[in-house]
Motif scaffolding. Structure first.
Motif, mmCIF file in Angstrom:
data_model
loop_
_atom_site.group_PDB
_atom_site.id
_atom_site.type_symbol
_atom_site.label_atom_id
_atom_site.label_comp_id
_atom_site.label_asym_id
_atom_site.label_seq_id
_atom_site.Cartn_x
_atom_site.Cartn_y
_atom_site.Cartn_z
ATOM 1 N N SER A 223 0.798 -1.229 0.000
ATOM 2 C CA SER A 223 0.000 0.000 0.000
ATOM 3 C C SER A 223 0.831 1.279 0.000
ATOM 4 N N ASP A 224 2.088 1.212 0.481
ATOM 5 C CA ASP A 224 2.945 2.398 0.460
ATOM 6 C C ASP A 224 4.008 2.321 -0.637
ATOM 7 N N TYR A 225 3.876 1.333 -1.525
ATOM 8 C CA TYR A 225 4.798 1.124 -2.646
ATOM 9 C C TYR A 225 6.224 0.806 -2.189
ATOM 10 N N SER A 226 6.412 0.432 -0.931
ATOM 11 C CA SER A 226 7.737 0.025 -0.476
ATOM 12 C C SER A 226 8.159 -1.281 -1.138
ATOM 13 N N ILE A 227 7.187 -2.097 -1.526
ATOM 14 C CA ILE A 227 7.435 -3.325 -2.285
ATOM 15 C C ILE A 227 6.466 -3.334 -3.464
ATOM 16 N N ASP A 228 6.982 -3.543 -4.654
ATOM 17 C CA ASP A 228 6.136 -3.649 -5.840
ATOM 18 C C ASP A 228 6.615 -4.839 -6.663
ATOM 19 N N PRO A 229 6.061 -6.033 -6.411
ATOM 20 C CA PRO A 229 6.541 -7.236 -7.099
ATOM 21 C C PRO A 229 6.217 -7.195 -8.594
ATOM 22 N N GLU A 230 6.941 -7.996 -9.345
ATOM 23 C CA GLU A 230 6.651 -8.122 -10.769
ATOM 24 C C GLU A 230 5.433 -9.016 -10.985
ATOM 25 N N ALA A 270 0.294 3.343 -14.765
ATOM 26 C CA ALA A 270 -0.072 4.339 -13.747
ATOM 27 C C ALA A 270 0.622 3.983 -12.449
ATOM 28 N N SER A 271 1.503 4.868 -11.981
ATOM 29 C CA SER A 271 2.243 4.609 -10.749
ATOM 30 C C SER A 271 2.828 5.922 -10.229
ATOM 31 N N PRO A 272 3.305 5.937 -8.986
ATOM 32 C CA PRO A 272 3.910 7.155 -8.426
ATOM 33 C C PRO A 272 5.405 7.265 -8.733
ATOM 34 N N THR A 273 5.840 6.740 -9.873
ATOM 35 C CA THR A 273 7.264 6.780 -10.226
ATOM 36 C C THR A 273 7.813 8.207 -10.111
ATOM 37 N N GLY A 274 8.954 8.327 -9.461
ATOM 38 C CA GLY A 274 9.593 9.629 -9.283
ATOM 39 C C GLY A 274 9.299 10.285 -7.951
ATOM 40 N N GLY A 279 10.474 7.809 2.576
ATOM 41 C CA GLY A 279 11.924 7.815 2.408
ATOM 42 C C GLY A 279 12.437 7.045 1.216
ATOM 43 N N LYS A 280 11.558 6.432 0.425
ATOM 44 C CA LYS A 280 11.992 5.649 -0.730
ATOM 45 C C LYS A 280 11.529 6.317 -2.016
ATOM 46 N N THR A 281 12.455 6.544 -2.938
ATOM 47 C CA THR A 281 12.098 7.083 -4.249
ATOM 48 C C THR A 281 11.565 5.953 -5.110
ATOM 49 N N ILE A 282 10.373 6.145 -5.628
ATOM 50 C CA ILE A 282 9.689 5.080 -6.360
ATOM 51 C C ILE A 282 10.176 5.031 -7.808
ATOM 52 N N GLY A 283 10.532 3.852 -8.243
ATOM 53 C CA GLY A 283 10.891 3.620 -9.637
ATOM 54 C C GLY A 283 10.213 2.351 -10.119
ATOM 55 N N THR A 284 9.200 2.484 -10.951
ATOM 56 C CA THR A 284 8.391 1.337 -11.367
ATOM 57 C C THR A 284 8.737 0.944 -12.797
ATOM 58 N N THR A 285 9.120 -0.301 -12.992
ATOM 59 C CA THR A 285 9.424 -0.801 -14.333
ATOM 60 C C THR A 285 8.152 -1.328 -14.993
ATOM 61 N N VAL A 286 8.246 -1.592 -16.307
ATOM 62 C CA VAL A 286 7.112 -2.169 -17.032
ATOM 63 C C VAL A 286 6.712 -3.511 -16.420
ATOM 64 N N SER A 287 7.698 -4.355 -16.115
ATOM 65 C CA SER A 287 7.375 -5.688 -15.583
ATOM 66 C C SER A 287 6.799 -5.627 -14.176
ATOM 67 N N MET A 288 7.078 -4.556 -13.447
ATOM 68 C CA MET A 288 6.453 -4.364 -12.141
ATOM 69 C C MET A 288 5.030 -3.837 -12.294
ATOM 70 N N ASP A 289 4.804 -3.026 -13.319
ATOM 71 C CA ASP A 289 3.502 -2.373 -13.488
ATOM 72 C C ASP A 289 2.460 -3.287 -14.129
ATOM 73 N N LEU A 290 2.898 -4.215 -14.985
ATOM 74 C CA LEU A 290 1.946 -5.126 -15.631
ATOM 75 C C LEU A 290 1.416 -6.120 -14.601
ATOM 76 N N GLU A 291 0.066 -6.231 -14.525
ATOM 77 C CA GLU A 291 -0.563 -7.032 -13.484
ATOM 78 C C GLU A 291 -1.561 -8.031 -14.079
ATOM 79 N N PRO A 292 -1.132 -9.280 -14.304
ATOM 80 C CA PRO A 292 -2.037 -10.313 -14.828
ATOM 81 C C PRO A 292 -3.231 -10.534 -13.899
ATOM 82 N N GLU A 293 -4.418 -10.605 -14.505
ATOM 83 C CA GLU A 293 -5.663 -10.678 -13.736
ATOM 84 C C GLU A 293 -6.421 -11.979 -13.943
#
Length: 611
Positions: A223-230, A270-274, A279-293
């Motif tokens: 929820s705080d984007y501290s972890i964003d799995p692929e 759609a992500s808070p990249t940047g 205390g953590k700068t968010i950097g979201t890759t394509v493989s992290m952002d794609l979410e199979p449903e």
């Protein structure tokens, strides 16, 4: 000879003289000569032999009527965890051999699977109330599988093939999930093993031959984007009922440098990249952002089609080579269709809006074949992103990089949602007031529409297509139901249309995805193929003949929900998962549709007959 010459000469002289004088009168006709005798009739020829009589041709089959009307009848109903039914019946599966429904009960803690025997259906026990709604039951859970005995976590999905059942269980964010396998022969339910897959397994299914299990691992962020799995897709071999110990995991790393190319196809990121959060700068890759449903496998077992809902895209997996591709769905132009965009206008108000586009963002998908080609049906629900983390107060929230503080939800880490009235629109929207009477209340994305970054939106993008679509294998859209969902439900339910799933107050969902097509099933009845499209908010199910994907027709509509204004909700609410049972596998010899209803916690069984 001389005797003849003299008369001829005299005759010639006479003719010559006559040419000089007047013509004489014609002589009388001579008498008609006697008719000759008729010859005798010849003898009659012999009569030829009569040919042998050919075999009688087979009687042709009775012709089908030009239009086949399906007649749905509610024949079975159970309510699970009646004291707290929400989430008690989301996903359902059917075991044909024992004629039992397996329903995932996420309302219970820990989660269970409830087993419902439908071999005997006492249809007369179901009684409609004065509103025409069935609220009583004729089915119940006959057995319970306590999943915590085998694995801890949140159960999300179940699937059955033959006597093998697979259950998806998610762990904490950042921890790999599990697929639990059970042997469910008629007399016993036996745990086999668990297999590790990716982060947050959200949907599991079998290939048609049962030799593979395919899993959509959504990989949502913390929820705080501290972890964003692929996000990932897992494949487990189950050849001849023997389950492999390990899964093959497919990721999207190969697409990490292709974001611009994918965005040009209509893939949404759609992500808070940047931003910096806690205390953590968010950097979201394509493989992290794609979410199979959600996963559906082609009839021939060669391809798995996986919806990437939040990304408005679909992944295609070649199950022979494990090659992975991503196709963007593009956007729906709402200048060509009409929708009611406001929940505050106190009326049914359909209008078209040039400059407004819909992100299809399907949840459930299903596949079938026509003319030997694969086609994919999508229920275009739509889904935005909104994540809150715990914070003591507003000051703490903002100091940690949150956007705003809410007493109930906590600190807002990220959202891509906004109401149109809170955005500055470009001059091309001057035809609007951008208020409650037109588009002002509509929820739209802040990530799209301001191409030149001048803080003015030249285009608006809203969530979901309020429709279902059909796509070919290449990701090309060949059919969309347009504004059928809104128009049909408004015609049938009047002011109750666009109702919410947990209250009876019409028009409450007009600003946010409408009736919300979510659940989906495909079934063959006779020589026709039908799509059953469940409307999560309204509670109804639309049925379309999709036999020929280039000639789709609406057939019927089914609903068992009370809609009396301001009355307590009743009946079956929020269809989440559906499974079609063919006549061959049905206990009553007629096709059945089994529906798991999330809010009412009910499992409803409909018979489908032809008229």
């Amino acid at each position: 000879m001389n005797k003849l010459i003299l008369p001829l000469a005299l005759s010639t002289l006479l003719i010559g003289c006559a040419l000089d004088g007047d013509d004489g009168s014609n002589g009388k006709d001579g008498a008609v000569g006697a008719q000759g005798q008729t010859g005798t009739t010849g003898p009659t020829g012999e009569k030829g032999n009569t040919g042998e009589t050919g075999d009688k041709g087979e009687t042709g089959a009775a012709g089908q009527p030009a239009t086949i009307q399906l007649v749905p009848t509610l024949v079975g109903r159970a309510v699970l965890n009646a004291q707290s039914p929400e989430g008690a019946a989301e996903i359902v599966a059917y075991h044909a051999q024992s004629q039992r429904i397996f329903a995932l009960n996420s309302s219970a803690s820990p989660a269970t699977i409830e087993v419902i025997d439908i071999a005997q259906l006492d249809t007369e026990a179901l009684v409609k109330n004065t509103e025409g709604v069935v609220t009583n039951t004729n089915l119940q859970s006959d057995a319970t599988i306590n999943l915590s005995e085998f694995e801890t976590g949140d159960a999300n999905s179940i699937a059955i093939h033959g006597n093998l059942m697979a259950v998806a269980v998610a762990k904490e964010t950042g921890q790999a999930g599990k697929i639990l396998f059970f042997e469910i022969a008629q007399d016993a339910i036996k745990f086999i093993k668990s297999v590790t897959v990716g982060d947050l397994p959200d949907m599991v299914t079998f290939s048609p031959d049962g030799n593979k299990v395919i899993v959509a691992n959504e990989g949502e962020p913390k929820s705080d984007y501290s972890i964003d799995p692929e996000g990932s897709i897992a494949i487990i071999q189950t050849t001849n009922g023997q389950v492999a110990d390990n899964a093959t995991l497919l990721n999207f790393n190969a697409f990490d440098n292709q974001q611009a190319t994918l965005e040009a196809q209509g893939v949404v990121f759609a992500s808070p990249t940047g931003r910096t959060i806690k205390g953590k700068t968010i950097g979201t890759t394509v493989s992290m952002d794609l979410e199979p449903e959600y996963v559906s496998v082609s009839k021939d077992g060669q391809y798995a089609y996986v919806s990437l809902q939040e990304n408005n895209a679909m992944a295609i997996v070649d199950l022979e080579t494990n090659e992975l591709n991503v196709k963007g769905f593009g956007f729906k132009d709402w200048s060509n269709w009409t929708l009611d965009a406001s929940d505050k206008d106190d009326k049914i108000n359909f209008a078209s809006y040039p400059g407004l586009y819909g992100m299809y963002q399907p949840d459930s998908i299903a596949t079938y074949q026509w003319q030997g080609a694969n086609f994919i049906i999508s229920a275009n629900e739509g889904d935005g992103r909104e994540y809150f983390f715990d914070a003591q107060d507003e000051a703490t929230c903002l100091a940690q990089g949150g956007l705003e503080f809410d007493e109930d939800d906590g600190c807002l880490a990220y959202t891509d949602e906004s109401r149109a009235e809170d955005l500055t629109l470009s001059d091309n929207f001057s035809y609007l007031n951008n208020d409650d009477q037109d588009i002002g209340r509509l929820k739209v994305s802040t990530e799209l529409g301001d191409a030149n970054n001048d803080n003015q939106y030249e285009e608006l993008y809203t969530y979901g297509g309020r429709s279902f679509s059909i796509w070919d294998h290449n990701g090309h859209r060949i059919y969309d139901s347009g504004d059928d969902v809104g128009k049909i439900t408004a015609a049938i339910h009047g002011e109750a249309f666009n109702n919410d799933e947990d209250e009876n107050s019409g028009d409450t969902r007009s600003d946010a995805k409408g009736a919300e097509p979510e659940a989906l099933a495909i079934g063959e009845i006779g020589d026709r193929t039908y799509a059953f499209v469940g409307l999560e908010r309204m509670g109804g199910i639309l049925v379309y003949d999709v036999t020929n994907p280039f000639n789709v027709t609406m057939n019927t509509y089914m609903i068992n929900r009370g809609l009396q204004k301001d009355a307590e909700i009743s009946g079956d609410l929020a269809p989440e998962g559906m499974v079609f049972i063919s006549a061959q596998n049905s206990p009553i010899g007629q096709p059945l549709l089994v529906v798991g209803n999330e809010i009412s916690g009910s499992v409803s069984v409909w018979s489908i007959t032809q008229q």
